[in-house]
Write a protein that holds these residues in place. Structure first.
Motif, PDB file in Angstrom:
ATOM      1  N   VAL A 368      -1.954 -22.512  58.750  1.00 61.17           N
ATOM      2  CA  VAL A 368      -1.514 -22.336  60.139  1.00 61.17           C
ATOM      3  C   VAL A 368      -0.117 -22.935  60.316  1.00 61.17           C
ATOM      4  O   VAL A 368       0.784 -22.302  60.895  1.00 61.17           O
ATOM      5  N   LEU A 369       0.075 -24.144  59.805  1.00 63.67           N
ATOM      6  CA  LEU A 369       1.371 -24.813  59.938  1.00 63.67           C
ATOM      7  C   LEU A 369       2.471 -24.026  59.221  1.00 63.67           C
ATOM      8  O   LEU A 369       3.581 -23.846  59.757  1.00 63.67           O
ATOM      9  N   LYS A 370       2.171 -23.528  58.044  1.00 68.38           N
ATOM     10  CA  LYS A 370       3.172 -22.742  57.304  1.00 68.38           C
ATOM     11  C   LYS A 370       3.525 -21.459  58.052  1.00 68.38           C
ATOM     12  O   LYS A 370       4.694 -21.037  58.063  1.00 68.38           O
ATOM     13  N   ASP A 371       2.526 -20.840  58.686  1.00 62.17           N
ATOM     14  CA  ASP A 371       2.797 -19.650  59.508  1.00 62.17           C
ATOM     15  C   ASP A 371       3.824 -19.971  60.594  1.00 62.17           C
ATOM     16  O   ASP A 371       4.794 -19.239  60.807  1.00 62.17           O
ATOM     17  N   LEU A 372       3.601 -21.080  61.299  1.00 61.07           N
ATOM     18  CA  LEU A 372       4.471 -21.456  62.412  1.00 61.07           C
ATOM     19  C   LEU A 372       5.882 -21.809  61.919  1.00 61.07           C
ATOM     20  O   LEU A 372       6.879 -21.479  62.566  1.00 61.07           O
ATOM     21  N   ILE A 373       5.944 -22.475  60.773  1.00 57.56           N
ATOM     22  CA  ILE A 373       7.249 -22.813  60.203  1.00 57.56           C
ATOM     23  C   ILE A 373       8.011 -21.543  59.833  1.00 57.56           C
ATOM     24  O   ILE A 373       9.216 -21.419  60.094  1.00 57.56           O
ATOM     25  N   LYS A 374       7.306 -20.596  59.240  1.00 55.96           N
ATOM     26  CA  LYS A 374       7.941 -19.336  58.831  1.00 55.96           C
ATOM     27  C   LYS A 374       8.474 -18.572  60.050  1.00 55.96           C
ATOM     28  O   LYS A 374       9.566 -17.984  60.005  1.00 55.96           O
ATOM     29  N   ILE A 375       7.727 -18.584  61.148  1.00 56.20           N
ATOM     30  CA  ILE A 375       8.140 -17.883  62.368  1.00 56.20           C
ATOM     31  C   ILE A 375       9.315 -18.583  63.037  1.00 56.20           C
ATOM     32  O   ILE A 375      10.287 -17.946  63.444  1.00 56.20           O
ATOM     33  N   CYS A 376       9.223 -19.905  63.139  1.00 58.24           N
ATOM     34  CA  CYS A 376      10.209 -20.663  63.913  1.00 58.24           C
ATOM     35  C   CYS A 376      11.443 -21.059  63.102  1.00 58.24           C
ATOM     36  O   CYS A 376      12.505 -21.334  63.674  1.00 58.24           O
ATOM     37  N   HIS A 377      11.298 -21.115  61.793  1.00 55.28           N
ATOM     38  CA  HIS A 377      12.416 -21.463  60.907  1.00 55.28           C
ATOM     39  C   HIS A 377      12.431 -20.477  59.738  1.00 55.28           C
ATOM     40  O   HIS A 377      12.032 -20.815  58.622  1.00 55.28           O
ATOM     41  N   PRO A 378      12.870 -19.256  59.972  1.00 52.89           N
ATOM     42  CA  PRO A 378      12.794 -18.195  58.952  1.00 52.89           C
ATOM     43  C   PRO A 378      13.475 -18.534  57.633  1.00 52.89           C
ATOM     44  O   PRO A 378      13.090 -18.010  56.578  1.00 52.89           O
ATOM     45  N   ASP A 379      14.453 -19.435  57.652  1.00 53.61           N
ATOM     46  CA  ASP A 379      15.167 -19.782  56.425  1.00 53.61           C
ATOM     47  C   ASP A 379      14.381 -20.740  55.541  1.00 53.61           C
ATOM     48  O   ASP A 379      14.724 -20.924  54.365  1.00 53.61           O
ATOM     49  N   LEU A 380      13.328 -21.363  56.096  1.00 53.80           N
ATOM     50  CA  LEU A 380      12.456 -22.244  55.306  1.00 53.80           C
ATOM     51  C   LEU A 380      11.273 -21.438  54.764  1.00 53.80           C
ATOM     52  O   LEU A 380      10.931 -20.391  55.292  1.00 53.80           O
ATOM     53  N   LEU A 381      10.624 -21.936  53.731  1.00 49.24           N
ATOM     54  CA  LEU A 381       9.487 -21.238  53.104  1.00 49.24           C
ATOM     55  C   LEU A 381       9.863 -19.771  52.821  1.00 49.24           C
ATOM     56  O   LEU A 381       9.173 -18.840  53.248  1.00 49.24           O
ATOM     57  N   GLU A 382      10.921 -19.610  52.103  1.00 47.25           N
ATOM     58  CA  GLU A 382      11.526 -18.288  51.894  1.00 47.25           C
ATOM     59  C   GLU A 382      10.551 -17.233  51.395  1.00 47.25           C
ATOM     60  O   GLU A 382      10.569 -16.088  51.836  1.00 47.25           O
ATOM     61  N   HIS A 383       9.670 -17.598  50.467  1.00 50.89           N
ATOM     62  CA  HIS A 383       8.796 -16.603  49.840  1.00 50.89           C
ATOM     63  C   HIS A 383       7.380 -16.599  50.431  1.00 50.89           C
ATOM     64  O   HIS A 383       6.469 -16.001  49.861  1.00 50.89           O
ATOM     65  N   TYR A 384       7.206 -17.275  51.545  1.00 54.64           N
ATOM     66  CA  TYR A 384       5.870 -17.360  52.160  1.00 54.64           C
ATOM     67  C   TYR A 384       5.643 -16.195  53.118  1.00 54.64           C
ATOM     68  O   TYR A 384       6.521 -15.833  53.912  1.00 54.64           O
ATOM     69  N   THR A 385       4.434 -15.616  53.048  1.00 53.84           N
ATOM     70  CA  THR A 385       4.032 -14.557  53.983  1.00 53.84           C
ATOM     71  C   THR A 385       2.989 -15.118  54.936  1.00 53.84           C
ATOM     72  O   THR A 385       1.959 -15.629  54.481  1.00 53.84           O
ATOM     73  N   PRO A 386       3.210 -15.062  56.253  1.00 53.74           N
ATOM     74  CA  PRO A 386       2.237 -15.607  57.206  1.00 53.74           C
ATOM     75  C   PRO A 386       0.832 -15.077  56.982  1.00 53.74           C
ATOM     76  O   PRO A 386       0.633 -13.900  56.699  1.00 53.74           O
ATOM     77  N   HIS A 387      -0.124 -15.974  57.122  1.00 56.43           N
ATOM     78  CA  HIS A 387      -1.524 -15.653  56.852  1.00 56.43           C
ATOM     79  C   HIS A 387      -2.255 -15.146  58.089  1.00 56.43           C
ATOM     80  O   HIS A 387      -3.116 -14.274  57.996  1.00 56.43           O
ATOM     81  N   PHE A 388      -1.918 -15.699  59.247  1.00 58.14           N
ATOM     82  CA  PHE A 388      -2.622 -15.365  60.484  1.00 58.14           C
ATOM     83  C   PHE A 388      -1.710 -14.678  61.514  1.00 58.14           C
ATOM     84  O   PHE A 388      -2.060 -13.658  62.084  1.00 58.14           O
ATOM     85  N   PHE A 389      -0.570 -15.293  61.770  1.00 63.09           N
ATOM     86  CA  PHE A 389       0.311 -14.838  62.845  1.00 63.09           C
ATOM     87  C   PHE A 389       1.146 -13.614  62.427  1.00 63.09           C
ATOM     88  O   PHE A 389       1.703 -13.575  61.337  1.00 63.09           O
ATOM     89  N   LYS A 390       1.237 -12.655  63.358  1.00 64.69           N
ATOM     90  CA  LYS A 390       2.065 -11.466  63.160  1.00 64.69           C
ATOM     91  C   LYS A 390       2.854 -11.187  64.443  1.00 64.69           C
ATOM     92  O   LYS A 390       2.416 -11.605  65.530  1.00 64.69           O
ATOM     93  N   PRO A 391       3.979 -10.498  64.332  1.00 68.34           N
ATOM     94  CA  PRO A 391       4.679 -10.088  65.553  1.00 68.34           C
ATOM     95  C   PRO A 391       3.752  -9.203  66.382  1.00 68.34           C
ATOM     96  O   PRO A 391       2.973  -8.418  65.839  1.00 68.34           O
ATOM     97  N   LEU A 392       3.831  -9.325  67.690  1.00 66.00           N
ATOM     98  CA  LEU A 392       3.005  -8.495  68.565  1.00 66.00           C
ATOM     99  C   LEU A 392       3.342  -7.029  68.342  1.00 66.00           C
ATOM    100  O   LEU A 392       4.501  -6.669  68.108  1.00 66.00           O
ATOM    101  N   ASN A 393       2.346  -6.181  68.406  1.00 66.43           N
ATOM    102  CA  ASN A 393       2.581  -4.739  68.210  1.00 66.43           C
ATOM    103  C   ASN A 393       3.451  -4.182  69.326  1.00 66.43           C
ATOM    104  O   ASN A 393       3.303  -4.573  70.479  1.00 66.43           O
TER     105      ASN A 393
END
Length: 393
Positions: A368-393
């Motif tokens: 969950v934390l990695k998802d939020l970091i990836k969304i809020c700081h796109p330049d961090l966790l470069e190769h991580y794909t969010p597990h739960f959170f997605k952009p709204l359709n």
């Protein structure tokens, strides 16, 4: 003279008997004293880092599991005795000392929350699950296959579990959860001789505390070491992600929640959800609040503070911008709506529609934390794909 000798002989015999009797009594007393002075079995108390709602003690040949906070403001604690069938057969204890007695070889289990499923799978004991209320809510592919194969029975709804089917399954234990301690179904189950254990993971005040409840299942299945190892890995990954987030050069402003009947509900600043945002190093606009439960605000108050928020997270159960706008055009006043910067976990579901976050999110706060970091700081966790959170359709 003869009589005198007889009396003397009799007295000597009596004296000898008395000495022998005293020796026997003395030996017997020493033996009893020795038993009383035997040391108590070694007690290994639980070593919990974050969780406050339960504890356990290991007395070598049996264990005692205590649930201290099964629901908010609970007045009663619950104690459960766990031992082998052989040990239980020879043990004596007051009938009212425990709220349930459980064998340490659980072969059949019923759980009542999807948050319990990941713990079973992580510990490799998912094959013990025989029943669940609302199987469509389960997302895990591994457990879904067992459901499809007819190995996990549908038990209806949590508010009214099908006790007829449950009693037919005759599980060794039922893992339940309570909101206020009033559950007639659980009372019926207990009267049938099946132990019901209340799991209070959802009451904990932090994400890592909730995740640590895997140790609760570790106690039940004699897998304490495995549970410790799994939790330590999750904790380590979480703390490492937190360190990475601390390096972010900017803190985006964040809005959360949505309206229900003209009231906007969003996490208070002391909630586990707000803690995630703090650890993700973002500026949650209501981080300075505290209290129990969600904040309930008017639309005007939220708009004034968050109209220009960079990111909007978890807009209730809405899955698309179209849905939001159809419910209320007021949502279109936010920059995050117009910039398409809204993210939600409701679109990540299992084969039958169960929301994965509600199942796995509690057990894996690191994801969950990695998802939020990836969304809020796109330049961090470069190769991580969010597990739960997605952009709204």
């Amino acid at each position: 003279m003869k009589n005198h000798n007889c009396i003397k002989s009799l007295m000597l015999h009596i004296k000898t008997c008395l000495i022998l009797l005293l020796f026997i009594i003395s030996f017997s007393c020493k033996d009893n004293t020795s038993k009383e002075e035997l040391p108590n079995p070694e007690i290994k108390a639980s070593k919990l880092k974050y969780a406050k709602g339960f504890m356990f003690e290991d007395y070598s040949n049996y264990k005692v599991l205590t649930i201290k906070n099964p629901w908010p403001e609970a007045k009663k604690t619950y104690k459960y005795l766990i031992a082998s069938k052989e040990q239980l057969a020879v043990m004596t204890y007051p009938s009212d000392a425990y709220d349930g007695v459980i064998t340490n070889t659980i072969e059949k289990l019923v759980v009542t929350s999807t948050t319990h499923i990941p713990a079973l799978e992580l510990l490799g004991v998912e094959q013990t699950l025989v029943g669940f209320p609302g199987v469509d809510y389960i997302s895990s592919e591994k457990t879904r296959k067992r459901i499809d194969d007819g190995l996990v029975r549908e038990l209806g709804k949590n508010e009214g579990i099908n006790t007829e089917v449950l009693l037919e399954l005759n599980p060794d234990v039922v893992i339940g959860f309570g909101v206020d301690g009033v559950n007639k179904t659980f009372e019926t189950i207990k009267k049938s001789g099946i132990s019901v254990i209340y799991n209070g993971d959802w009451v904990e005040s932090s994400a890592l505390a909730k995740a640590e409840w895997i140790k609760f299942f570790g106690v039940l299945f004699n897998k304490e070491k495995e549970a410790d190892s799994i939790f330590n890995t999750i904790e380590s990954d979480y703390l490492e992600a937190k360190k990475i987030a601390a390096n972010a050069k900017k803190q985006p402003t964040v809005l959360s929640g949505a309206m229900h009947r003209d009231v906007w509900y969003l996490p208070n600043g002391s909630s586990p959800e707000a803690q995630f945002l703090k650890d993700a190093n973002v500026n949650y606009l209501w981080s300075d609040t505290s209290g129990n439960g969600s904040l309930a605000l008017s639309f005007e108050v939220v708009l004034e503070k968050a109209q220009h928020a960079d990111i909007w997270l978890s807009p209730s159960y809405y899955s698309s911008y179209k849905q939001l706008e159809e419910v209320s055009e007021l949502y279109t006043n936010f920059d995050a709506f117009n910039n398409k910067s809204i993210y939600s976990f409701v679109n990540t579901t299992g084969a039958t529609g169960g929301v994965l976050y509600y199942e796995l999110g509690t057990a894996r706060p690191d994801l969950v934390l990695k998802d939020l970091i990836k969304i809020c700081h796109p330049d961090l966790l470069e190769h991580y794909t969010p597990h739960f959170f997605k952009p709204l359709n």
